[in-house]
Scaffold this active site. Sequence first.
Site, mmCIF file in Angstrom:
data_model
loop_
_atom_site.group_PDB
_atom_site.id
_atom_site.type_symbol
_atom_site.label_atom_id
_atom_site.label_comp_id
_atom_site.label_asym_id
_atom_site.label_seq_id
_atom_site.Cartn_x
_atom_site.Cartn_y
_atom_site.Cartn_z
ATOM 1 N N SER A 185 -9.533 1.926 3.028
ATOM 2 C CA SER A 185 -8.739 2.373 2.178
ATOM 3 C C SER A 185 -7.861 1.630 1.196
ATOM 4 O O SER A 185 -7.315 2.082 0.353
ATOM 5 C CB SER A 185 -7.981 3.581 2.760
ATOM 6 O OG SER A 185 -7.208 2.979 3.873
ATOM 7 N N SER A 235 -9.770 -0.587 7.011
ATOM 8 C CA SER A 235 -9.180 -0.462 6.068
ATOM 9 C C SER A 235 -8.481 -1.476 5.336
ATOM 10 O O SER A 235 -8.189 -1.503 4.099
ATOM 11 C CB SER A 235 -8.176 0.874 6.007
ATOM 12 O OG SER A 235 -9.008 1.971 5.828
ATOM 13 N N LYS A 260 0.732 -1.304 -0.100
ATOM 14 C CA LYS A 260 -0.002 0.012 0.091
ATOM 15 C C LYS A 260 0.930 1.164 0.211
ATOM 16 O O LYS A 260 1.765 1.245 0.782
ATOM 17 C CB LYS A 260 -0.886 -0.106 1.427
ATOM 18 C CG LYS A 260 -1.823 1.268 1.389
ATOM 19 C CD LYS A 260 -2.949 0.856 2.447
ATOM 20 C CE LYS A 260 -4.027 1.895 2.691
ATOM 21 N NZ LYS A 260 -4.712 1.719 3.646
#
Lengths: 95, 486
Positions: free
Chosen positions: B155, B179, B80
Amino acid sequence: MKLTREEVLHIARLARLGLTEEDVGRFREQLSNILDNFEILQQVDTMDVLPTAQPLALKNVMRNDKVTPSLAPDDILANAPRQEGGCFRVRAVLE
Amino acid sequence: MPDNLAELTIHQAHELLKGRQLSSVDLTRAYLERISKVEPEVQAFVTVTDELALKQAEAADRLLAGNGANPLAGVPVLIKDVMCTKGVRTTCSSKILENLVPPYDATVVERLKACNAVIIGKANMDEFAMGSSTENSAFFTTRNPWDRSRVPGGSSGGSAAGVAAGEAVYALGSDTGGSIRQPAGFCSVVGFKPTYGRVSRYGLVAFASSLDQIGPLTRDVADCALVMNAIAGYDSRDSTSAPEPVPDYTRCLNAELKGMRIGVPREYFVKGMQPEVDKAIKAGIEQLEKLGAEIDWEVSLPHTPYALAVYYIIAPSEASANLARYDGVKYGFSYQAPTMWESLEKTRQYGFGAEVKRRIMLGTYALSAGYYDAYYLKAQKVRTLIRREFDRAFEKYDALITPTSPTVPFKIGEKIDDPLQMYLSDICTLPVNIAGLPAISIPAGFADGLPIGMQIISKPFGEETILKVAHVYEQSTDWHKRRPPL
């Protein structure tokens, strides 16, 4: 409760966040709506309840006083928008 | 060599690599080809690190020639874009960090490199990890591989979609309010948020420091244990890192559920929940009962309805302080105006997107003079009550089971104009971060071809219990073997 235009501008100023006129109107609506939903917390009895700042309840974490390598000045400055003589260059604070 | 390398798990890839039936370079090339093929449709990557990946693959191949290579050696991973990678752009999917090239690695990245992992790219996300759909990325919206008109969740949407679409064998994500778990549920992969403090946050760009935690997104539970073995553990550079010993998490696999006490908190089966999700999770729990677990269907956690407000006061408050560092002086986007104040305000105005601004505003308000006690302090006190309620539940139960999200993936654009509706999609995952607990989301079914995730929660440092339950359930189903139509 609806936030006033002045309140929105005051918060933006505290956060050093530039807003457009459109942002101000939108945030008045949205933030007021969200804050109204937070009122639900007033129903909870928190007499004699201590606040939790973080879940591990660690206190005063100390490290050994040992010299370790740190990043080279050039590496630190590599991403700087403006630099001069090995320093970050900033705008004048005093006029 | 198997036909479809895009479906390999870490443990399967490791067997092939170790047996020299496959080289890491060939595996990495296959993944890079897969990325060029499906990425136009999925858009999970902010950066594909092809050169770095092939170099790391060559190094892994040299190592795999000997014995004792780590199971992660030579296996492609997607990270990420909120975790610093030395020499590789780290953007947080924000304009303000669009060109940031960190001079150091996050601890988790350092640890993966020490295992000779192959870093194949950086994953798209909601800007600064604020959001539940990746629609808040300043660059583009990632698509759900199961239905490209829908969001992958967020996210860590790029991480989840990338693993589901076969663009990486596994990924790292970060979880502040759901997330990792919510996108894992939306994309039908395994997503694990460890106990707060279990994995070092050093080099993780901070959103809400008392809630943030890094964890794996994988194709199965065994892979999740392997990644946890690599990334968990104390780090002196993160002062909230826990000095607890790290067990070998693979020992939790193939356990017995007999005598395992599982609670079902009724507040998580909320009004407005999709009936198919309700049905799938209840079927999952019945399945666990057949496998030997003792189920209590009548657990109550009465403070659950306050979690949303607690979270949306605490997280934005911490974010407003953390994001004060973006001033256009040390790094990142910098607007050049004649005066300092104007430069600062314009840098932040043009550098941050709408949701980030909204949360900075919300947090600044909650912390400002006259409102601090009513909002921030009150939320911290209710936080204590939520944690206590979980502590009491874990005196009676080894684990709690809930849906990961009340609905299947929603349509792109459906909730973007209504922040409160968007916030509600994390209603089942937020309380876990508030209390600092570990929790996993595992694939638990489909409704009209759209994934449903089941959440398993345990007490602090109860990662092993979670992996035990998750693995036994997973092995009794084939949800995790289904792949999206790409």
